[in-house]
Design an enzyme around this catalytic site. Sequence first.
Site, PDB file in Angstrom:
ATOM      1  N   SER A 144      19.661  27.995 -22.016  1.00  0.00           N
ATOM      2  CA  SER A 144      20.606  27.679 -23.095  1.00  0.00           C
ATOM      3  C   SER A 144      20.307  28.236 -24.485  1.00  0.00           C
ATOM      4  O   SER A 144      19.176  28.560 -24.832  1.00  0.00           O
ATOM      5  CB  SER A 144      20.843  26.178 -23.203  1.00  0.00           C
ATOM      6  N   SER A 171      22.697  29.364 -18.155  1.00  0.00           N
ATOM      7  CA  SER A 171      22.349  29.298 -19.574  1.00  0.00           C
ATOM      8  C   SER A 171      23.528  28.747 -20.357  1.00  0.00           C
ATOM      9  O   SER A 171      24.512  29.441 -20.600  1.00  0.00           O
ATOM     10  CB  SER A 171      21.971  30.692 -20.100  1.00  0.00           C
ATOM     11  N   GLU A 223      25.478  28.172 -23.343  1.00  0.00           N
ATOM     12  CA  GLU A 223      25.480  28.844 -24.640  1.00  0.00           C
ATOM     13  C   GLU A 223      26.742  28.476 -25.414  1.00  0.00           C
ATOM     14  O   GLU A 223      27.860  28.682 -24.929  1.00  0.00           O
ATOM     15  CB  GLU A 223      25.341  30.353 -24.447  1.00  0.00           C
TER      16      GLU A 223
END
Length: 402
Positions: free
Chosen positions: A279, A317, A319
């Site tokens: 992240s 991830s 984001e």
Amino acid sequence: MTSTQRLWSGALPLLTALIVSIAATASLAGPRARDLGVPFEGTPGALNAITDVAGVEVGHTTVISGDGAMVIGKGPYRTGVTIIHPLGKTSLDGVAAGRAVINGTGEWTGMHLVDEVGQFLGPIALTGTGNVGLVHQSMMDWSVGKVPEEALFSRLLPVVAETLDNRLNDVFGHGLTRDHVFAALDGAKGGPVAEGNVGGGTGMIAYTFKGGIGTSSRVVSAGDTRYTVGVLVQANHGDRNDLRIAGVQIGKEIKGAWPEVNGIVAAGPDAGKPQDKNSLLIVIATDAPLMPHQLERMARRAALGVGRNGSTAGALSGEFALAFSTSHVIPLGGKPRLPAIINDTDSETMNALFRGVVQATEEALVNQLVASETMTGANNAKVYGIPHDQLARIMKARFPRR
């Protein structure tokens, strides 16, 4: 429990704030990306930080205690919390906001309200995944006595975002306390912003190097008008093989500095495979008088700044980007204050702001790498900071005239 743990868990908020202040001051002493010869586009503000946007305050609490094998509930702890007050900690007002999801495998509380009404009230908190509940409740508690009782409903949806610090930290042990959160909330200030292994970025890893908190800013012009765009990131994403700095494939050129466990370089079936997960959080502040949908457009451009450094927003991830305007104020119990409106078709102004977001995001991400120092955490996992000597040498070879 070690003496360090007793200090952190039992300290009064004032003492904790003092300890945090000392740690933050120390982390301001190191070089930033420009000091190592990294070239960037655009004109930064005086501090080259999110606090170049007038009124914005930032505070950190950093929790580092214990060593060796992880025992859930006892550490080691490498975690913390970073607080951003859009209008300063004494303000009761909210701000117009917009957000963007680059990849949605993560959590940022309060964002449904931003989507629906384009605003939020109160501070922003960035922390580790295991701390979200504690930070959320602590922010509500902190508001009691500061916000009039009849208006406390405005603080029911705190804005808390997370990245996963489980490689170096006992994430299920909940090493962060209410006092730690209060210390960051109360200790936030303007001026230079500590970067690297501080606050919410304490236990983070970015591009396979040690990661953490980074910030940058840009002053942009449209005709006779100047605006400031500031960015702060909490980076825990990216793969070393993808890392680019100023267009150079730095991740592939740097030698050594691979993560270790008990002194042995990580190996096994996953060695060498892309590790772009865990992240990235991006907070964008501006003094431009923007509407929520325009701030959403700003937030979307942050992804372009991330892409400049080589990240592909990996499948796991999470984001996210959140943008707010300090000029579009939502008074508590009153009507919004907006000094002017920038027309959506004013391409000169909007493009200048978009460019500022992209450039400041790119630099903030490199600043967090440069500021983050080598750290050993849970189970003797060791993650190296990006080697300054190698980075500077590569930059000098590629950009000799700068």
